[in-house]
Design a protein around this motif. Structure first.
Motif, PDB file in Angstrom:
ATOM      1  N   GLU A  25       0.834  -1.206   0.000  1.00  0.00           N
ATOM      2  CA  GLU A  25       0.000   0.000   0.000  1.00  0.00           C
ATOM      3  C   GLU A  25       0.868   1.254   0.000  1.00  0.00           C
ATOM      4  O   GLU A  25       0.575   2.235  -0.682  1.00  0.00           O
ATOM      5  CB  GLU A  25      -0.919  -0.007   1.227  1.00  0.00           C
ATOM      6  N   SER A  28       2.319   1.780  -3.371  1.00  0.00           N
ATOM      7  CA  SER A  28       1.311   2.202  -4.349  1.00  0.00           C
ATOM      8  C   SER A  28       0.823   3.621  -4.121  1.00  0.00           C
ATOM      9  O   SER A  28       0.023   4.136  -4.920  1.00  0.00           O
ATOM     10  CB  SER A  28       0.112   1.246  -4.304  1.00  0.00           C
ATOM     11  N   ALA A  29       1.292   4.261  -3.053  1.00  0.00           N
ATOM     12  CA  ALA A  29       0.798   5.598  -2.708  1.00  0.00           C
ATOM     13  C   ALA A  29       0.978   6.628  -3.821  1.00  0.00           C
ATOM     14  O   ALA A  29       0.093   7.469  -4.027  1.00  0.00           O
ATOM     15  CB  ALA A  29       1.462   6.084  -1.423  1.00  0.00           C
ATOM     16  N   ARG A  32      -2.097   6.936  -6.051  1.00  0.00           N
ATOM     17  CA  ARG A  32      -3.374   6.860  -5.349  1.00  0.00           C
ATOM     18  C   ARG A  32      -4.475   7.646  -6.073  1.00  0.00           C
ATOM     19  O   ARG A  32      -5.626   7.194  -6.141  1.00  0.00           O
ATOM     20  CB  ARG A  32      -3.200   7.388  -3.921  1.00  0.00           C
ATOM     21  N   HIS A  33      -4.150   8.823  -6.611  1.00  0.00           N
ATOM     22  CA  HIS A  33      -5.201   9.630  -7.252  1.00  0.00           C
ATOM     23  C   HIS A  33      -5.720   8.948  -8.517  1.00  0.00           C
ATOM     24  O   HIS A  33      -6.914   8.995  -8.809  1.00  0.00           O
ATOM     25  CB  HIS A  33      -4.682  11.034  -7.562  1.00  0.00           C
ATOM     26  N   ARG A  36      -7.991   6.065  -7.424  1.00  0.00           N
ATOM     27  CA  ARG A  36      -9.336   6.544  -7.062  1.00  0.00           C
ATOM     28  C   ARG A  36     -10.162   6.805  -8.319  1.00  0.00           C
ATOM     29  O   ARG A  36     -11.358   6.472  -8.372  1.00  0.00           O
ATOM     30  CB  ARG A  36      -9.223   7.827  -6.242  1.00  0.00           C
ATOM     31  N   ALA A 107      -1.575   4.927 -13.160  1.00  0.00           N
ATOM     32  CA  ALA A 107      -1.194   4.655 -11.771  1.00  0.00           C
ATOM     33  C   ALA A 107      -0.032   3.667 -11.707  1.00  0.00           C
ATOM     34  O   ALA A 107       0.921   3.856 -10.949  1.00  0.00           O
ATOM     35  CB  ALA A 107      -2.391   4.100 -11.000  1.00  0.00           C
ATOM     36  N   LYS A 163     -11.325  -2.078  -4.490  1.00  0.00           N
ATOM     37  CA  LYS A 163     -12.045  -0.962  -3.875  1.00  0.00           C
ATOM     38  C   LYS A 163     -13.463  -0.836  -4.419  1.00  0.00           C
ATOM     39  O   LYS A 163     -14.370  -0.378  -3.713  1.00  0.00           O
ATOM     40  CB  LYS A 163     -11.268   0.340  -4.106  1.00  0.00           C
TER      41      LYS A 163
END
Length: 573
Positions: A25, A28-29, A32-33, A36, A107, A163
């Motif tokens: 995680e 992968s930050a 992140r946008h 999402r 991403a 998600k």
């Protein structure tokens, strides 16, 4: 040989799994946008799918109502409205799918670029591994190449699918319940075996993916090591034997890769079976209910339009789980790669500490019962060394091969692990500093060369050195071929130093050490491979360079040891 460790207890396994996922995680930050955005587009896709099913059911019901009433004109306005709604939802699904895939790819690219740069910085800063370790080299190559690329599917497909899975399924389930609550219960009932197969297949895939990554690391390490030793292999006429060894490693990787693919195929087949079974159950219920053939009284009024709506929604209920299942193996591959990448990505605090606290004066070194034990070795390379090196003193470590002379120097540089005792640098423990490589001038046994000129190779220890300073260091090391020094310093070398003798390579390494103005000088066999006359001239150079520095010289040469202020004799552990 080392034995495989016992299986860890469940609590340890869960703790490692949690740390692994936390690391993924964190890695992968940077994307992140985009993740999402991809998740939102998947939810839009689910909503558009429900809208398309509603349009299809509404259009069928409108046409059926018009045909059942003789003389009733076809409600063209209502039918056209349903058709327009269906077209809008279909186009929306296409756009959402395409843009969601693009967002996932963006991403993935951003995460992999950042992670590869992070790994490269951490690996270049680390000094706690031996550079000639083929297994470490293979793991490093695999981590930078295959390991980082293993995060592609994890970031681009799995994270958005994970998600969006529950919200999308709940949306479809709620829409199905509005049309037929019995059908919604049927879909919900078949979800349990679907999720159970995913969990079982995922656990097996984790082990297979980890073994595949290990096989890839072994093959990478073997290949890199054989490329480095290619001249020796050719000289020994061992090409066929080494090719066979690489072939066996490649075949092992092929077998493990096929196991992963076979497991993925079998799990996908099981998932598709239960998804098809659930759709078939809904279809049978709707069909028998419309025909009045149910063996019991229908628990709900069901029209043709509602039945078509529910049947169109049934495959959509499992679409989020299908996406998640398709990317489930990406998660296992990413977790297997994370086990190898996480330790490599840890920053080295040692060089930062040494850089911010340089040695302003020749240090006082004290070795107190120092032992060095390399990983995988049964016997220590150095055992119980007691030595006191006063500030500005030149000490020679004299002893046979294998007595730990080089290990004592590597310990100060962070290239050998401290297994016992302590080394004090003035009043600071080495175990707290880690190493003092950034504050030392060092010459190792292996004369590391890069594909560049001789002057650039010398300047590796001090990038801001002027040409005059480089020439002076080369002169001091006895490197000049003529008075001007242009012939040698401008000569281009390959990474093997082709055309140079062993002594010339060592003189380049010595010139590199002499160029760096530091208060600590560490020399490992500086006069090896030199003839007696050259050695005698170089001893004077080393003695002059040692003035005003704390100096430790590891050597077999009695003449060089005699020039030191003090000799410490080492014996085999």
């Amino acid at each position: 040989m080392t034995t495989a460790p016992a299986d860890p207890p469940p609590t340890d396994h869960r703790a490692r799994q949690g740390r692994r996922r936390a690391w993924l995680e964190e890695a992968s930050a940077p994307g992140r946008h985009w993740i999402r955005a991809a998740t939102g587009l998947l939810l839009l896709d689910a909503a558009a799918g429900a809208g398309f099913a509603a349009a299809l059911g509404g259009a069928v019901q409108t046409a059926t109502d018009a045909l059942q009433i003789p003389g009733q004109p076809l409600a063209q306005g209502r039918l056209a409205g349903w058709i327009v709604l269906g077209l809008v939802c279909a186009v929306s699904r296409g756009i959402a799918g395409r843009e969601g895939e693009l967002c996932g790819n963006r991403a993935s690219i951003e995460v992999r670029v950042r992670l590869r740069a992070r790994l490269s910085r951490a690996l270049l800063a680390r000094t706690d591994r031996r550079p000639d370790d083929a297994a470490t080299l293979g793991t490093t190559i695999t981590a930078l190449a295959g390991g980082v690329d293993s995060l592609d599917g994890y970031v681009s497909r799995l994270l958005p699918a994970r998600k969006a899975a529950v919200p999308a399924q709940m949306l479809v389930l709620l829409a199905t319940a509005l049309g037929s609550w019995v059908s919604a219960l049927l879909l919900l009932g078949t979800l349990l075996p679907f999720a159970l197969i995913m969990a079982l297949a995922g656990g097996a895939a984790a082990d297979e993916a980890r073994q595949q990554f290990d096989a890839l690391a072994r093959l990478s390490g073997l290949f890199a090591d054989r490329i480095r030793k290619l001249p020796l292999i050719l000289a020994a006429r061992a090409e066929r034997r080494q090719a066979a060894l690489l072939g066996r490693a490649s075949a092992d990787l092929h077998r493990r890769t096929m196991r992963v693919l076979r497991l993925a195929f079998l799990s996908s087949a099981g998932l598709e079976f239960f998804a098809a079974l659930s759709v078939a159950l809904v279809a049978m219920y709707c069909g028998f209910s419309l025909l009045g053939l149910l063996p019991f009284r229908s628990p709900e009024p069901l029209t043709l339009g509602r039945a078509v709506f529910v049947l169109a929604l049934a495959p959509e209920f499992f679409a989020p789980m299908r996406r998640l299942a398709a990317a489930y193996h990406d998660e296992r591959a990413a977790e297997a790669a994370a086990d190898r990448m996480a330790p490599l990505a840890e920053p080295s605090p040692v060089l930062a500490a040494a850089t911010h606290a340089p040695l302003a004066a020749p240090p006082h070194l004290r070795f107190e019962a120092v032992s060095v034990l390399y990983p995988g070795c049964d016997r220590p390379a150095l055992d119980g060394l007691e030595m006191d090196v006063r500030p500005g003193e030149m000490v020679a470590l004299l002893g046979a091969s294998g007595t730990g002379k080089s290990s004592a120097i590597k310990l100060l540089l962070g290239l050998a692990p401290l297994a016992g005792g302590e080394v004090w640098i003035d009043d600071a423990p080495l175990s707290g500093l880690g190493d003092i490589a950034a504050c030392a001038s060092w010459m190792g046994q292996d004369s590391f060369l890069i594909p560049a000129s001789v002057s650039e190779n010398i300047a590796l220890s001090r990038r801001d050195a002027s040409l005059d300073e480089i020439r002076a260091a080369a002169n001091a090391a006895g490197l000049e071929w003529d008075g001007a020094g242009a012939v040698l310093l401008d000569r281009q070398l390959d990474e093997r130093g082709g055309g140079l003798s062993g002594g010339e390579r060592r003189r380049i390494a010595l010139a590199r050490a002499l160029l760096k103005p530091s208060a600590l000088l560490l020399l490992d066999e500086p006069t090896a491979h030199l003839d007696p006359d050259t050695e005698a001239a170089l001893i004077g150079t080393i003695r002059a360079a040692a003035r005003g520095r704390t100096t430790i010289v590891a050597t077999h040469s009695a003449a060089l040891a005699a020039s030191a202020d003090r000799i410490v004799r080492l014996h085999a552990a």
